[in-house]
Write a protein that holds these residues in place. Sequence first.
Motif, mmCIF file in Angstrom:
data_model
loop_
_atom_site.group_PDB
_atom_site.id
_atom_site.type_symbol
_atom_site.label_atom_id
_atom_site.label_comp_id
_atom_site.label_asym_id
_atom_site.label_seq_id
_atom_site.Cartn_x
_atom_site.Cartn_y
_atom_site.Cartn_z
ATOM 1 N N ASP A 141 -68.316 -85.680 8.549
ATOM 2 C CA ASP A 141 -69.419 -85.305 9.437
ATOM 3 C C ASP A 141 -70.603 -86.257 9.268
ATOM 4 O O ASP A 141 -71.193 -86.709 10.256
ATOM 5 N N PHE A 142 -70.946 -86.570 8.038
ATOM 6 C CA PHE A 142 -72.077 -87.461 7.781
ATOM 7 C C PHE A 142 -71.809 -88.863 8.319
ATOM 8 O O PHE A 142 -72.634 -89.438 9.043
ATOM 9 N N VAL A 143 -70.638 -89.408 7.984
ATOM 10 C CA VAL A 143 -70.312 -90.767 8.428
ATOM 11 C C VAL A 143 -70.194 -90.816 9.949
ATOM 12 O O VAL A 143 -70.679 -91.745 10.599
ATOM 13 N N GLY A 144 -69.567 -89.795 10.532
ATOM 14 C CA GLY A 144 -69.430 -89.765 11.989
ATOM 15 C C GLY A 144 -70.770 -89.681 12.694
ATOM 16 O O GLY A 144 -71.001 -90.352 13.701
ATOM 17 N N THR A 145 -71.669 -88.854 12.173
ATOM 18 C CA THR A 145 -73.008 -88.718 12.757
ATOM 19 C C THR A 145 -73.771 -90.042 12.696
ATOM 20 O O THR A 145 -74.487 -90.402 13.644
ATOM 21 N N MET A 146 -73.610 -90.767 11.599
ATOM 22 C CA MET A 146 -74.294 -92.042 11.445
ATOM 23 C C MET A 146 -73.663 -93.139 12.297
ATOM 24 O O MET A 146 -74.349 -94.048 12.776
ATOM 25 N N THR A 157 -70.362 -88.193 21.281
ATOM 26 C CA THR A 157 -69.553 -87.164 20.634
ATOM 27 C C THR A 157 -68.987 -86.195 21.665
ATOM 28 O O THR A 157 -69.499 -86.076 22.789
ATOM 29 N N PHE A 158 -67.943 -85.489 21.267
ATOM 30 C CA PHE A 158 -67.371 -84.473 22.141
ATOM 31 C C PHE A 158 -68.372 -83.352 22.391
ATOM 32 O O PHE A 158 -68.487 -82.844 23.511
ATOM 33 N N THR A 159 -69.116 -82.963 21.355
ATOM 34 C CA THR A 159 -70.062 -81.850 21.521
ATOM 35 C C THR A 159 -71.154 -82.183 22.524
ATOM 36 O O THR A 159 -71.598 -81.310 23.270
ATOM 37 N N TYR A 195 -62.252 -85.546 14.123
ATOM 38 C CA TYR A 195 -61.603 -86.609 14.894
ATOM 39 C C TYR A 195 -61.968 -86.532 16.371
ATOM 40 O O TYR A 195 -62.332 -87.530 16.991
ATOM 41 N N VAL A 196 -61.869 -85.348 16.947
ATOM 42 C CA VAL A 196 -62.214 -85.181 18.360
ATOM 43 C C VAL A 196 -63.694 -85.455 18.584
ATOM 44 O O VAL A 196 -64.076 -86.104 19.552
ATOM 45 N N ASN A 197 -64.532 -84.982 17.684
ATOM 46 C CA ASN A 197 -65.973 -85.097 17.896
ATOM 47 C C ASN A 197 -66.475 -86.527 17.799
ATOM 48 O O ASN A 197 -67.273 -86.973 18.639
ATOM 49 N N TYR A 198 -66.008 -87.267 16.798
ATOM 50 C CA TYR A 198 -66.575 -88.593 16.526
ATOM 51 C C TYR A 198 -65.694 -89.767 16.939
ATOM 52 O O TYR A 198 -66.204 -90.833 17.255
ATOM 53 N N ASN A 199 -64.367 -89.548 16.940
ATOM 54 C CA ASN A 199 -63.467 -90.667 17.200
ATOM 55 C C ASN A 199 -62.815 -90.633 18.569
ATOM 56 O O ASN A 199 -62.692 -91.671 19.221
ATOM 57 N N TYR A 200 -62.378 -89.471 19.003
ATOM 58 C CA TYR A 200 -61.588 -89.418 20.234
ATOM 59 C C TYR A 200 -61.915 -88.167 21.047
ATOM 60 O O TYR A 200 -61.128 -87.234 21.133
ATOM 61 N N PRO A 201 -63.095 -88.147 21.678
ATOM 62 C CA PRO A 201 -63.473 -86.988 22.488
ATOM 63 C C PRO A 201 -62.504 -86.687 23.629
ATOM 64 O O PRO A 201 -62.458 -85.559 24.110
ATOM 65 N N GLN A 202 -61.728 -87.696 24.045
ATOM 66 C CA GLN A 202 -60.810 -87.487 25.168
ATOM 67 C C GLN A 202 -59.826 -86.362 24.893
ATOM 68 O O GLN A 202 -59.466 -85.613 25.806
ATOM 69 N N PHE A 238 -57.995 -80.941 26.270
ATOM 70 C CA PHE A 238 -57.823 -79.530 25.924
ATOM 71 C C PHE A 238 -58.549 -78.640 26.931
ATOM 72 O O PHE A 238 -57.982 -77.653 27.421
ATOM 73 N N VAL A 239 -59.785 -78.983 27.249
ATOM 74 C CA VAL A 239 -60.558 -78.204 28.223
ATOM 75 C C VAL A 239 -59.869 -78.233 29.585
ATOM 76 O O VAL A 239 -59.782 -77.207 30.273
ATOM 77 N N THR A 240 -59.345 -79.393 29.977
ATOM 78 C CA THR A 240 -58.639 -79.520 31.256
ATOM 79 C C THR A 240 -57.456 -78.578 31.339
ATOM 80 O O THR A 240 -57.260 -77.857 32.333
ATOM 81 N N VAL A 241 -56.640 -78.538 30.277
ATOM 82 C CA VAL A 241 -55.462 -77.670 30.263
ATOM 83 C C VAL A 241 -55.870 -76.205 30.304
ATOM 84 O O VAL A 241 -55.327 -75.410 31.085
ATOM 85 N N MET A 242 -56.842 -75.828 29.472
ATOM 86 C CA MET A 242 -57.240 -74.424 29.415
ATOM 87 C C MET A 242 -57.832 -73.961 30.739
ATOM 88 O O MET A 242 -57.537 -72.851 31.214
ATOM 89 N N ASN A 243 -58.652 -74.782 31.352
ATOM 90 C CA ASN A 243 -59.243 -74.425 32.648
ATOM 91 C C ASN A 243 -58.177 -74.302 33.735
ATOM 92 O O ASN A 243 -58.249 -73.412 34.597
ATOM 93 N N ALA A 244 -57.183 -75.171 33.689
ATOM 94 C CA ALA A 244 -56.129 -75.156 34.712
ATOM 95 C C ALA A 244 -55.316 -73.871 34.668
ATOM 96 O O ALA A 244 -54.816 -73.408 35.704
ATOM 97 N N ILE A 245 -55.189 -73.260 33.484
ATOM 98 C CA ILE A 245 -54.416 -72.013 33.377
ATOM 99 C C ILE A 245 -55.321 -70.779 33.337
ATOM 100 O O ILE A 245 -54.869 -69.669 33.051
#
Length: 432
Positions: free
Chosen positions: A124-129, A169-171, A195-202, A207-214
């Motif tokens: 979290d610290f390294v990702g935030t920085m 970030t994803f957030t 990982y999702v938040n700092y490296n790969y928000p896609q 995930f949001v796309t799939v959940m919304n679709a169903i």
Amino acid sequence: MSTPAINPAEARVQSLSNPCYQAANISDNNFEDCIKCTICTVYCPVTPVNPDFPGPKQAGPDGERYRLKKPFYYDEALKYCLNCKRCEVACPSNVRIGDIIQSARLHYSKKKPSLRDKMLASTDFVGTMATPFAPIVNGMLHLKPMKVVLDKVMGIDKHRQFPSYSHTTFTSWFKRHAPEQSRYANQVSYFHGCYVNYNYPQLGKDFVTVMNAIGYGVNLLDKEKCCGVAKIANNLVDAARRDANINLESIRKSVAKGLEVLTTSSTCTLTMRDEYHHILDIDTHDVRDHIQLATRFVYNLIDKGKVKVAFRPDFKRRVAYHTPCHMEKLGWAIYSTSLLKMIPGLEFVPLESVCCGIAGTYGFKKENYNYSQQIGNALFEQITHAGVDSVATDCETCKWQIEMSTGVHVDNPISIFAEALDIEATRRLNGL
């Protein structure tokens, strides 16, 4: 005169009442159930490549018997354990061998975490920085002189490739789209992970796309910290316990609202469901069964006929699936593979379940790098010879290891499912 049969339970009570036994501590782990069959050693990925590692049987149940009597029997070679849990999956007596080894490391090791260990564990610290300066950070981490410095000064192997950081970030993305989620009648909470938040928000967006679709809206937890697996592995147990309690407080709030807490990482899932209790001694019985992988949740909805899905007719891909070690322990690979097999245009290629070797921060460390690559070699060869377009796996560090070692692109099953979905057709099928 015949000898009366001995009741095992009574025999154990009698042994515990022995003054010699009482002098030792009683283990919280079930090492006494070990039948010494050594099948755990056969399935251990470390033993064949590292002669310094005593193997799971000796490091786990056998070693525990000695450590309980005299702590100086602790062997620092236990640091070579991946905590992959393959020994536990193989054990016919359900001995928590990996937990025994990890608990021993936390209780008996006299080696303090180094600056490198703290840096690798402070996601979290390294990702935030790093995220505000992502282009610069990513460029620096790929420079050969920087790799040499990290190798010589920090002990991070110069051959190891770092995952790239995202410039947002994803957030921060989710905050802009959160109002849209409230219109869905059904809701879930999402533990996105570092990982999702700092490296790969896609992946979070998919995930949001799939959940919304169903027909499901997505909520984030009130507060979220790293799941703690890196801190546990690097003996930062107090920090891991602090973060775990923060996560559990937020998870309990979601569960109290009737929401399931979904993840897209097999390691985060196992850590929160099992390691919090087994390693950090935090009670999770009230929420454990409400923490699950998104693939499991989505598959069960489709399988029970609660939602319907439609796929793009033009989607074509040959995909191999790698079962992460922690997914093997969860026993949930069937959900991810079944989702992939639903896609008409996807040619599914199963891979033999073997460890990739990275084990989170383990494979970044100079003293472990060669072992890490040797462990993963069998998997790399499988993928190279499979002739696939991409690999699917539910573990982010497996993704880094496979991409670095084979050059083959790796996706989370949720991302592949999102790409293959005909979103509008799926929404119509679900009355949205």
